[in-house]
Write a protein that holds these residues in place. Structure first.
Motif, mmCIF file in Angstrom:
data_model
loop_
_atom_site.group_PDB
_atom_site.id
_atom_site.type_symbol
_atom_site.label_atom_id
_atom_site.label_comp_id
_atom_site.label_asym_id
_atom_site.label_seq_id
_atom_site.Cartn_x
_atom_site.Cartn_y
_atom_site.Cartn_z
ATOM 1 N N MET A 93 3.997 -9.101 -26.738
ATOM 2 C CA MET A 93 2.902 -8.609 -25.901
ATOM 3 C C MET A 93 1.821 -9.673 -25.741
ATOM 4 O O MET A 93 1.164 -9.770 -24.702
ATOM 5 N N PHE A 94 1.665 -10.494 -26.766
ATOM 6 C CA PHE A 94 0.694 -11.594 -26.703
ATOM 7 C C PHE A 94 1.106 -12.592 -25.614
ATOM 8 O O PHE A 94 0.279 -13.039 -24.810
ATOM 9 N N VAL A 95 2.390 -12.927 -25.580
ATOM 10 C CA VAL A 95 2.888 -13.901 -24.603
ATOM 11 C C VAL A 95 2.867 -13.333 -23.189
ATOM 12 O O VAL A 95 2.520 -14.036 -22.224
ATOM 13 N N PHE A 170 -0.714 -5.889 -39.172
ATOM 14 C CA PHE A 170 -0.021 -6.436 -37.999
ATOM 15 C C PHE A 170 -0.018 -5.459 -36.829
ATOM 16 O O PHE A 170 0.169 -5.863 -35.680
ATOM 17 N N ALA A 171 -0.217 -4.156 -37.113
ATOM 18 C CA ALA A 171 -0.151 -3.141 -36.060
ATOM 19 C C ALA A 171 -1.476 -2.945 -35.330
ATOM 20 O O ALA A 171 -1.537 -2.157 -34.388
ATOM 21 N N ALA A 172 -2.522 -3.653 -35.733
ATOM 22 C CA ALA A 172 -3.821 -3.482 -35.063
ATOM 23 C C ALA A 172 -3.732 -3.731 -33.563
ATOM 24 O O ALA A 172 -4.231 -2.924 -32.765
ATOM 25 N N PRO A 173 -3.089 -4.826 -33.107
ATOM 26 C CA PRO A 173 -2.972 -5.045 -31.661
ATOM 27 C C PRO A 173 -1.696 -4.473 -31.065
ATOM 28 O O PRO A 173 -1.401 -4.728 -29.889
ATOM 29 N N TYR A 174 -0.934 -3.715 -31.843
ATOM 30 C CA TYR A 174 0.325 -3.143 -31.363
ATOM 31 C C TYR A 174 0.009 -1.972 -30.425
ATOM 32 O O TYR A 174 -0.505 -0.943 -30.863
ATOM 33 N N ALA A 175 0.279 -2.134 -29.149
ATOM 34 C CA ALA A 175 -0.101 -1.106 -28.177
ATOM 35 C C ALA A 175 0.665 -1.304 -26.877
ATOM 36 O O ALA A 175 1.290 -2.351 -26.634
#
Length: 304
Positions: A93-95, A170-175
Motif C-alpha cells: 500500500m505504501f508503494v 505494523f498494523a497502524a497504517p494497515y487500511a
C-alpha cells in the motif's frame, strides 16, 4: 531552494549570524529544490513503518521474557510470519498509494505556504504549531472515524483496518486505500490553517505516525512517556476499540480522549474498565491470579 549562494549572503539578509541549526540547514538544503525536500517524507515514512514497530514485534515474539504482563490482550498471540505478512501488505500500500500521494501532493503544500527558507522557526513556534496540528487532526479524524463506523463505511472501507482485533505496531497504517486517502485530509488541515517550515511538517508527519504505531502496539508499558500527556488515549484506549471491532461505537479519537468524553462515545470503554476493576478486586479476594485479559463478553462493551 534557498535564495542565497553563500552563508555570508544569508547572514546579511538576516542581519545576524546563523545559528548552528540554521548553518546545518543551509549546508544541506541550499542547492536542493523544495520539491526534493518535501519528498523526504517518503523516506521518513518508509523508515518509520519499517523500524519503529520492530521493538514491539520483538516483544510479541519474546513474551516469555516478561513482556506478556504488559500485553493488553494476553490470550492473543501473533507469529513472526503473521506480522511479516502485515508488514508486506503495508509496504504494498505504501508503494501503490502512500508514496505516489506524497509525490503528487506537493502543489497543495506550496499553495498553503509551507516554507523552506531562513530563519528557522524557534522551538516554541514549532511546539505551538505541532499542538495546533495534533488538535485539528484529532477533532476532524474523530468525525471521519465515526462515519467509517456506519454500516456502509465499515463494510466498504474500514473493516480492513479492523482485521486485527488485537492490533500490532505494523498494523497502524494497515487500511483500505480509500481510507488512507480520506484520513490524509485531517493530517493536511493543521498545516493548512497554520503553515510552518518544512522541518515542522517533517516532524508532524513523523510524530503522528509514531503515535499511531504506539496506540496500535497492543502493549500498555508503564514507562511510556506519552502517559504524561493530558487527555492522551494511548494503546489501552485504542486497543479496546479494536477488540470490540465492528460493534464498536466507542473510542473514536485518534490521539486525545476529549472528543469521546464530550460526545459520549467513551461510555462503553469506561464501563469496561469498571468491570475489569471489579474482576481484579474479586480475584485478589479469592486469591486467583489476574491475567489482565480483555475477554469480557462484548455485549457488555458497547457504548450506551
Amino acid at each position: 531552494m534557498l535564495p542565497f549562494s553563500t552563508i555570508q549572503e544569508a547572514t546579511t539578509f538576516l542581519g545576524r549570524n546563523l545559528t548552528v541549526a540554521e548553518t546545518l540547514w543551509f549546508n544541506y538544503s541550499a542547492k536542493k529544490s523544495d520539491y526534493y525536500l518535501y519528498c523526504h517524507n517518503i523516506l521518513f515514512l518508509f523508515l518509520i513503518f519499517s523500524l519503529v514497530p520492530l521493538p514491539l514485534a520483538f516483544a510479541e515474539m519474546m513474551r516469555s521474557l516478561g513482556f506478556n504482563k504488559y500485553k493488553i490482550q494476553p490470550k492473543v498471540s501473533l507469529s513472526s510470519s503473521e506480522m511479516f505478512r502485515c508488514y508486506k501488505d503495508v509496504m504494498w500500500m505504501f508503494v501503490l498509494v502512500v508514496g505516489p500521494l506524497q509525490l503528487v501532493s506537493y502543489p497543495s503544500i506550496k499553495m498553503i505556504g509551507i516554507r523552506t527558507g531562513l530563519p528557522l522557526p524557534s522551538v516554541w513556534e514549532v511546539l505551538a504549531q505541532l499542538t495546533v496540528y495534533f488538535m485539528t487532526e484529532d477533532y476532524t479524524n474523530y468525525w471521519i472515524h465515526r462515519f467509517l463506523h456506519c454500516k456502509w463505511g465499515y463494510e466498504k472501507i474500514h473493516r480492513v483496518h479492523h482485521e486485527y482485533t488485537s492490533p500490532i505496531g505494523f498494523a497502524a497504517p494497515y487500511a483500505h486505500w480509500l481510507e488512507i486517502l480520506i484520513l490524509g485530509i485531517p493530517s493536511f488541515l493543521g498545516p493548512a490553517i497554520v503553515p510552518g517550515h518544512m522541518i515542522t511538517l517533517w516532524l508532524w508527519i513523523a510524530l503522528r505516525q509514531i503515535e499511531a504505531i504506539e496506540t496500535h502496539s497492543g502493549y500498555d508499558f508503564p514507562w511510556t512517556p506519552t502517559r504524561f500527556i493530558p487527555f492522551y488515549g494511548g494503546a489501552d484506549y485504542h486497543d479496546y476499540h479494536h477488540y470490540v471491532g465492528g460493534q464498536s461505537q466507542s473510542n473514536f479519537a485518534s490521539v486525545f480522549t476529549y472528543c469521546d468524553y464530550i460526545y459520549g462515545t467513551d461510555k462503553g470503554y469506561r464501563y469496561h474498565k469498571k468491570v475489569l476493576r471489579k474482576l481484579k478486586e474479586e480475584s485478589r479476594t479469592d486469591g486467583v491470579p489476574n491475567g489482565g485479559s480483555y475477554h469480557v463478553p462484548t455485549q457488555y462493551l458497547k457504548s450506551e
